[in-house]
Design an enzyme around this catalytic site. Structure first.
Site, PDB file in Angstrom:
ATOM      1  N   GLU A 189       0.791  -1.229   0.000  1.00 23.76           N
ATOM      2  CA  GLU A 189       0.000   0.000   0.000  1.00 23.76           C
ATOM      3  C   GLU A 189       0.828   1.287   0.000  1.00 23.76           C
ATOM      4  OE1 GLU A 189      -3.057   0.018   2.955  1.00 23.76           O
ATOM      5  OE2 GLU A 189      -4.106  -1.656   2.056  1.00 23.76           O
ATOM      6  N   GLU A 397      -5.292  -8.358   0.067  1.00 22.07           N
ATOM      7  CA  GLU A 397      -6.041  -8.081   1.312  1.00 22.07           C
ATOM      8  C   GLU A 397      -7.469  -7.716   0.958  1.00 22.07           C
ATOM      9  OE1 GLU A 397      -4.669  -5.013   4.015  1.00 22.07           O
ATOM     10  OE2 GLU A 397      -2.599  -5.728   3.801  1.00 22.07           O
TER      11      GLU A 397
HETATM   12  C1  LIG Z   1      -7.164  -3.442   7.787  1.00 21.35           C
HETATM   13  C2  LIG Z   1      -5.923  -3.428   6.936  1.00 21.35           C
HETATM   14  O1  LIG Z   1      -5.877  -2.200   6.254  1.00 21.35           O
HETATM   15  C3  LIG Z   1      -4.832  -2.044   5.339  1.00 21.35           C
HETATM   16  O2  LIG Z   1      -4.749  -0.699   5.055  1.00 21.35           O
HETATM   17  C4  LIG Z   1      -5.835   0.052   4.724  1.00 21.35           C
HETATM   18  C5  LIG Z   1      -5.662   1.394   4.670  1.00 21.35           C
HETATM   19  C6  LIG Z   1      -6.680   2.234   4.296  1.00 21.35           C
HETATM   20  C7  LIG Z   1      -7.896   1.704   3.987  1.00 21.35           C
HETATM   21  N1  LIG Z   1      -8.947   2.541   3.636  1.00 21.35           N
HETATM   22  O3  LIG Z   1     -10.046   2.018   3.423  1.00 21.35           O
HETATM   23  O4  LIG Z   1      -8.758   3.714   3.518  1.00 21.35           O
HETATM   24  C8  LIG Z   1      -8.094   0.365   4.050  1.00 21.35           C
HETATM   25  C9  LIG Z   1      -7.048  -0.468   4.431  1.00 21.35           C
HETATM   26  C10 LIG Z   1      -3.463  -2.492   5.823  1.00 21.35           C
HETATM   27  O5  LIG Z   1      -2.655  -2.861   4.744  1.00 21.35           O
HETATM   28  C11 LIG Z   1      -3.481  -3.640   6.790  1.00 21.35           C
HETATM   29  O6  LIG Z   1      -2.297  -3.647   7.504  1.00 21.35           O
HETATM   30  C12 LIG Z   1      -4.669  -3.604   7.726  1.00 21.35           C
HETATM   31  O7  LIG Z   1      -4.502  -2.604   8.658  1.00 21.35           O
END
Ligand SMILES: C[C@H]1O[C@@H](Oc2ccc([N+](=O)[O-])cc2)[C@H](O)[C@@H](O)[C@H]1O
Length: 505
Positions: A189, A397
């Site tokens: 990400e 993910e």
């Molecule tokens: C729950 C997982 O979320 C991932 O990161 C994000 C970041 C932002 C959003 N968003 O909807 O804006 C969603 C997911 C991350 O890679 C993972 O580590 C988890 O935290």
């Protein structure tokens, strides 16, 4: 009616497998079902066995704490001490693959590759070997947000040297694990690393340089990714034969109306959110997205900057980065609609929000309350295919959060909807190769601490042993993996809370 009776008889006589064959909607045999986690979120042991400090250690130890429940990943789910139990859960679910990340500072305590920590290498070796014993394929992320603090002190992703540091680290990773790991993800990400970490106060390292920091970070990140890819090609691919790619968070943004303004707003917003990272790597011409670059150049001039705040690529850099991926990894969590109405930010002050100034209308939550989860993974993949061509896609993910506890019916429904949507994509000709549910277990959810739970297994963070218990959704996912098919009528028996390991795992 006749067809219904035939199917019913087949179910009664032959069991579930008969429906799988008739439906034509089963997952391909080689499709990888997995789950995902990240080092800082599960490992704990933050200062054990020679591990160095990273930017999340630094942030969570700040006083007062910026984390919602003042917690940290110091112990987290204690996975550093639970290799066997974690792999046992993978076997219970029947996983084909498990995506986890390496803690850079556990392997290289200072961040630099002159000093390797044998205990860190040993931990990942034990995990990888235990998984391979049961035929569970490791998908390894090199960087999931936990930069060694000494590298941050030298500028982190804002430093033009970042690519060198990352390349040196990647060499250590390929050398130590590449004989058994055949699937590497360089970065998890980029949007969250750059836009949240350098362009706001969202995530560590909390460098609030919006309108400038994100863009510097973006250039250095995609360059570092390309360096790790070329390194693999030049020194490791022939002997190891694996794949190297990147994971980008691609949520679904569509224009609120058909007006030209809204359509352009949606393009800017997509480009600011993910195109800025995907275009240089997957785009036909490489470099940053055109519309966004024009917009930032125009805004920069209005603000009196002598040049665009978005750095340029030389032709040589553009060519070096373009095409440097063996697959497209997608993290996906929500859908929203975009409108061009004015964003309430000061246009005289540079910021990403102003550069892509739009209003977001979150769609998924609204729709969930009436007609079940709306997951737009197939829209995302069709759009990416239209923009960048026919890549192999992996959902690295996807998931939803819930309150603590094992009763997570909504998550079970979410996974059914998401995987149904993956089947739609496959039917539409998308080369979707795998799906990693986030997450194997509850963990430290960054700024939310332990208030937000994404696990298929609950972790009791009050108990020093961090016991893991399967949730309702774990039984749903296990069933889908076993059948390679989605039985919407399937509801796990609430009285059964013990998981068993099926033959072959
Ligand atoms: C729950 C997982 O979320 C991932 O990161 C994000 C970041 C932002 C959003 N968003 O909807 O804006 C969603 C997911 C991350 O890679 C993972 O580590 C988890 O935290």
């Amino acid at each position: 009616m006749k067809r219904f009776i035939v199917i019913l008889c087949a179910v009664l006589l032959c069991g579930h497998a008969a429906v799988v064959k008739q439906s034509g909607r089963s997952f391909p045999k080689d499709f990888l079902f997995g789950t995902a986690t990240a080092s800082y979120q599960i490992e704990g042991a933050y200062n054990e066995d020679g591990k160095g400090e990273n930017i999340w250690d630094r942030l969570t130890h700040q006083v007062p704490s910026p984390i919602k429940d003042q917690s940290s990943g110091d112990i987290a789910a204690d996975s550093y001490h639970k290799v066997e139990r974690d792999v046992e859960m993978m076997r219970e679910l029947g996983l084909d693959a498990y995506r986890f990340s390496l803690s850079w500072s556990r392997i290289l305590p200072t961040g630099f590759s002159n000093q390797i920590n044998p205990a860190g290498v040993d931990y990942y070796n034990r995990l990888i070997n235990e998984m391979l014993k049961y035929n569970i394929q490791p998908l390894v992320t090199l960087y999931h947000w936990d930069l060694p603090q000494p590298l941050q002190d030298l500028g982190g992703f804002a430093s033009p040297l970042f690519g060198q540091w990352f390349e040196d680290y990647a060499r250590v990773v390929y050398t130590n694990f590449g004989d058994r790991v055949k699937f590497f993800i360089t970065f998890n990400e980029p949007r969250e690393i750059c836009n949240e970490g350098y362009g706001g106060t969202g995530f560590a390292p909390v460098v609030n340089a919006t309108g400038i920091g994100e863009y510097l970070c973006a250039k250095h990140l995609v360059t570092a990714h390309a360096k790790a890819y070329h390194l693999y090609n030049n020194e490791f691919r022939a002997s190891q034969g694996g794949k190297v790619g990147i994971t980008i968070s691609v949520n679904w943004f569509e224009a609120e109306t058909d007006s030209e303004d809204d359509k352009l707003a949606a393009i800017w917003f997509r480009q600011g959110s993910w195109g800025i990272f995907s275009e240089p790597i997957f785009g036909l011409e490489g470099g940053f997205p055109k519309e966004l670059a024009e917009r930032i150049a125009e805004k920069s001039a209005q603000q009196g900057f002598p040049r665009s705040r978005l750095p340029e690529f030389t032709d040589e850099e553009r060519e070096y980065i373009r095409g440097t991926s063996d697959f497209f990894g997608i993290n996906h969590y929500f859908n929203a609609r975009v409108s061009a109405t004015t964003y309430p930010v000061n246009p005289a002050v540079p910021s990403l929000n102003d550069d892509v100034g739009v209003d977001l209308i979150f769609e998924s939550k609204r729709a969930e309350s009436t007609s079940g989860p709306v997951v737009k993974l197939s829209n995302v993949m069709l759009l990416l295919k239209e923009l960048y061509g026919d890549w192999d896609f992996y959902i690295t993910e996807n998931g939803m959060s819930s309150a603590p506890g094992v009763d997570d019916t909504a998550r079970g429904l979410y996974y059914k909807a998401a995987l149904e949507n993956c089947l739609d994509a496959i039917d539409d000709g998308i080369k979707l190769k795998g799906y990693m549910a986030w997450s194997l277990m509850d963990n430290f959810e960054w700024m939310q601490g332990y208030t937000s739970r994404f696990g298929l297994y609950a972790v009791d963070f009050e108990d020093p042993n961090r016991p893991r218990t399967p949730k309702h959704s774990a039984f749903v996912y296990k069933r889908i993996i076993k059948d390679r098919f989605i039985d919407h009528a399937y509801v796990p028996d609430a009285s059964v809370s013990v998981m068993t390991i099926d033959e072959g795992h």
